[in-house]
Design a protein around this motif. Structure first.
Motif, mmCIF file in Angstrom:
data_model
loop_
_atom_site.group_PDB
_atom_site.id
_atom_site.type_symbol
_atom_site.label_atom_id
_atom_site.label_comp_id
_atom_site.label_asym_id
_atom_site.label_seq_id
_atom_site.Cartn_x
_atom_site.Cartn_y
_atom_site.Cartn_z
ATOM 1 N N ALA A 324 -40.858 3.526 -46.148
ATOM 2 C CA ALA A 324 -40.194 4.071 -47.346
ATOM 3 C C ALA A 324 -39.022 4.967 -46.954
ATOM 4 O O ALA A 324 -37.921 4.841 -47.515
ATOM 5 C CB ALA A 324 -41.200 4.847 -48.193
ATOM 6 N N ILE A 325 -39.236 5.854 -45.993
ATOM 7 C CA ILE A 325 -38.140 6.773 -45.633
ATOM 8 C C ILE A 325 -37.016 6.014 -44.928
ATOM 9 O O ILE A 325 -35.828 6.302 -45.153
ATOM 10 C CB ILE A 325 -38.654 7.981 -44.785
ATOM 11 N N MET A 326 -37.361 5.024 -44.113
ATOM 12 C CA MET A 326 -36.310 4.243 -43.434
ATOM 13 C C MET A 326 -35.483 3.455 -44.449
ATOM 14 O O MET A 326 -34.249 3.466 -44.403
ATOM 15 C CB MET A 326 -36.943 3.262 -42.433
ATOM 16 N N ALA A 327 -36.163 2.768 -45.362
ATOM 17 C CA ALA A 327 -35.451 1.945 -46.349
ATOM 18 C C ALA A 327 -34.613 2.818 -47.277
ATOM 19 O O ALA A 327 -33.473 2.482 -47.598
ATOM 20 C CB ALA A 327 -36.440 1.108 -47.149
ATOM 21 N N ALA A 328 -35.171 3.945 -47.680
ATOM 22 C CA ALA A 328 -34.463 4.815 -48.629
ATOM 23 C C ALA A 328 -33.217 5.433 -48.004
ATOM 24 O O ALA A 328 -32.182 5.560 -48.663
ATOM 25 C CB ALA A 328 -35.390 5.910 -49.139
ATOM 26 N N THR A 329 -33.297 5.815 -46.738
ATOM 27 C CA THR A 329 -32.171 6.531 -46.123
ATOM 28 C C THR A 329 -31.157 5.596 -45.457
ATOM 29 O O THR A 329 -30.014 5.983 -45.245
ATOM 30 C CB THR A 329 -32.679 7.556 -45.083
ATOM 31 N N LEU A 330 -31.592 4.381 -45.127
ATOM 32 C CA LEU A 330 -30.691 3.470 -44.411
ATOM 33 C C LEU A 330 -30.404 2.184 -45.183
ATOM 34 O O LEU A 330 -29.384 1.530 -44.943
ATOM 35 C CB LEU A 330 -31.314 3.140 -43.036
ATOM 36 N N GLY A 331 -31.264 1.820 -46.105
ATOM 37 C CA GLY A 331 -31.059 0.582 -46.864
ATOM 38 C C GLY A 331 -30.099 0.803 -48.016
ATOM 39 O O GLY A 331 -29.741 1.937 -48.346
ATOM 40 N N ASN A 332 -29.707 -0.290 -48.637
ATOM 41 C CA ASN A 332 -28.747 -0.196 -49.735
ATOM 42 C C ASN A 332 -29.487 -0.224 -51.073
ATOM 43 O O ASN A 332 -29.291 -1.102 -51.894
ATOM 44 C CB ASN A 332 -27.743 -1.355 -49.625
ATOM 45 N N LEU A 333 -30.343 0.756 -51.297
ATOM 46 C CA LEU A 333 -31.144 0.801 -52.513
ATOM 47 C C LEU A 333 -30.340 1.395 -53.667
ATOM 48 O O LEU A 333 -29.416 2.173 -53.439
ATOM 49 C CB LEU A 333 -32.395 1.681 -52.302
ATOM 50 N N TYR A 334 -30.759 1.064 -54.877
ATOM 51 C CA TYR A 334 -30.121 1.675 -56.046
ATOM 52 C C TYR A 334 -31.041 2.781 -56.567
ATOM 53 O O TYR A 334 -32.019 2.534 -57.265
ATOM 54 C CB TYR A 334 -29.882 0.621 -57.122
ATOM 55 N N VAL A 335 -30.787 4.003 -56.121
ATOM 56 C CA VAL A 335 -31.579 5.162 -56.586
ATOM 57 C C VAL A 335 -30.587 6.282 -56.944
ATOM 58 O O VAL A 335 -30.373 7.209 -56.168
ATOM 59 C CB VAL A 335 -32.560 5.669 -55.482
ATOM 60 N N PRO A 336 -29.966 6.187 -58.105
ATOM 61 C CA PRO A 336 -28.932 7.185 -58.442
ATOM 62 C C PRO A 336 -29.475 8.583 -58.662
ATOM 63 O O PRO A 336 -28.766 9.574 -58.499
ATOM 64 C CB PRO A 336 -28.298 6.637 -59.720
ATOM 65 N N SER A 337 -30.762 8.680 -59.051
ATOM 66 C CA SER A 337 -31.391 10.004 -59.244
ATOM 67 C C SER A 337 -32.893 9.819 -59.210
ATOM 68 O O SER A 337 -33.381 8.703 -59.267
ATOM 69 C CB SER A 337 -30.983 10.602 -60.587
#
Ligand code: CP
Length: 338
Positions: A324-337
């Motif tokens: 989760a932390i790897m994907a969230a900080t390095l992946g191109n996720l859409y999490v505007p807030s």
């Protein structure tokens, strides 16, 4: 412009993230766990290269970063203490510059918090702290995920850590509990109470979350109202020379059938970051038995293999939360807030 509030952020301490962000990461790890169980691909890091720097030995952290990287479509490269020049012929700063030019993300397990901070400052890529002398933040994500899985919530849960106050796991548990609204008690001998600075930071953070943060020298009083009992090795990595002293100081805090008989909540759970010294079935524990005449240290088998024990689920959750932390900080996720 980044479409994720997590993009490019380091995890050096859980303090790097807000309560809402940590809760989101735990929720995302639950989602990734579900995808994994159902064999649904989740290649958020396709084509990325991940450096895994280990100055110290590891089973869980290494295995979790390796499998998480592969499941996310990235390539992990293990760089052990004796494989690279770091710490011998090359500085952290120079190593950071070189690795940052080749890798997209760096995990670091080592002796000094300053070193993971230097890697973050100079590498130009995302850095995740896989354990230092001061903190163990990826462990925290798994620990609090495991607590949430069992109790369905974190706020208001009573977590008691029976172990010395001056180590990385204690520091991180105290800080993370304070952020997440978990009531935290450290049962520890007076001479091993937490660093006052860490305690003050936690108490400050707790004002916002409503958590209570306290330290006691009385192990029975500490466990009576606990929902979660957590313990850890009596001598941390690098502290082995202090073993005789630690055995004498920590014996009253051993998590055994007698101590846990005082817990009021029949649904309490046991956690341990592992490895644990709960019997003499390892070479190391057998040496300890011969020298000190004890067959278990921080936890006994009657607790370690009881229905309350959740440490192996906690170990599995290292992978889901690291993912989760790897994907969230390095992946191109859409999490505007969050
Ligand atoms: N809990 C933990 O950090 O385990 P390892 O030392 O095996 O990585």
């Amino acid at each position: 412009m980044s479409t994720s509030i997590f993009q490019g952020r380091h995890l050096l301490s859980t303090r790097d993230f807000s309560r809402a962000e940590l809760e989101w990461l735990i929720g995302f790890a639950e989602h990734l766990k579900d995808l994994k169980k159902r064999n649904i691909p989740h290649h958020y890091l396709e084509g990325k290269n991940i450096a895994l720097l280990f100055e110290k030995t590891s089973t869980r952290t290494r295995a979790a970063f390796t499998t998480a990287s592969i499941d996310l479509g990235a390539h992990p490269e293990y760089l052990g203490k004796n494989d690279i020049q770091l710490g011998n012929k090359e500085t952290v700063l120079d190593t950071a510059k070189v690795l940052g030019s080749m890798f997209d993300g760096i995990e670091f397990r080592g002796f000094k918090q300053e070193h993971v901070e230097q890697l973050a400052e100079y590498s130009g890529v995302v850095v995740w702290n896989g354990l230092t002398d001061r903190e163990h933040p990826t462990q925290m994500l798994a620990d609090f995920m495991t607590i949430k899985e069992h109790f369905g919530k974190l706020e208001g849960i009573n977590l008691t850590y029976c172990g010395q106050g001056r180590n990385n796991v204690q520091n991180s548990l105290m800080i993370t509990s304070a952020i997440l609204g978990v009531n935290y008690t450290n049962a520890t001998p007076a001479e091993l109470e937490p660093d006052p600075e860490i305690l003050a930071t936690a108490q400050q953070l707790a004002k916002e979350s409503g958590a209570t943060i306290r330290v006691t020298n009385d192990p029975i009083e500490a466990v009576v109202d606990a929902d979660v009992i957590y313990t850890n090795v009596w001598a941390a990595m690098g502290e082995e020379s202090k073993f005789a002293e630690r055995v004498q100081q920590m014996s009253p805090y051993q998590v055994n059938a007698e101590l846990v008989s005082h817990i009021k909540n029949p649904d309490w759970i046991f956690l341990h970051c592992l490895p644990a010294f709960h019997n003499t079935d390892t070479e190391y524990a057998e040496e300890i038995r011969q020298e000190f005449g004890i067959s278990a240290m921080e936890v006994t088998d009657d607790v370690f293999y009881s229905k309350h024990a959740h440490q192996f689920k906690e170990a599995e959750n290292r992978m889901h939360t690291i993912k989760a932390i790897m994907a969230a900080t390095l992946g191109n996720l859409y999490v505007p807030s969050v």
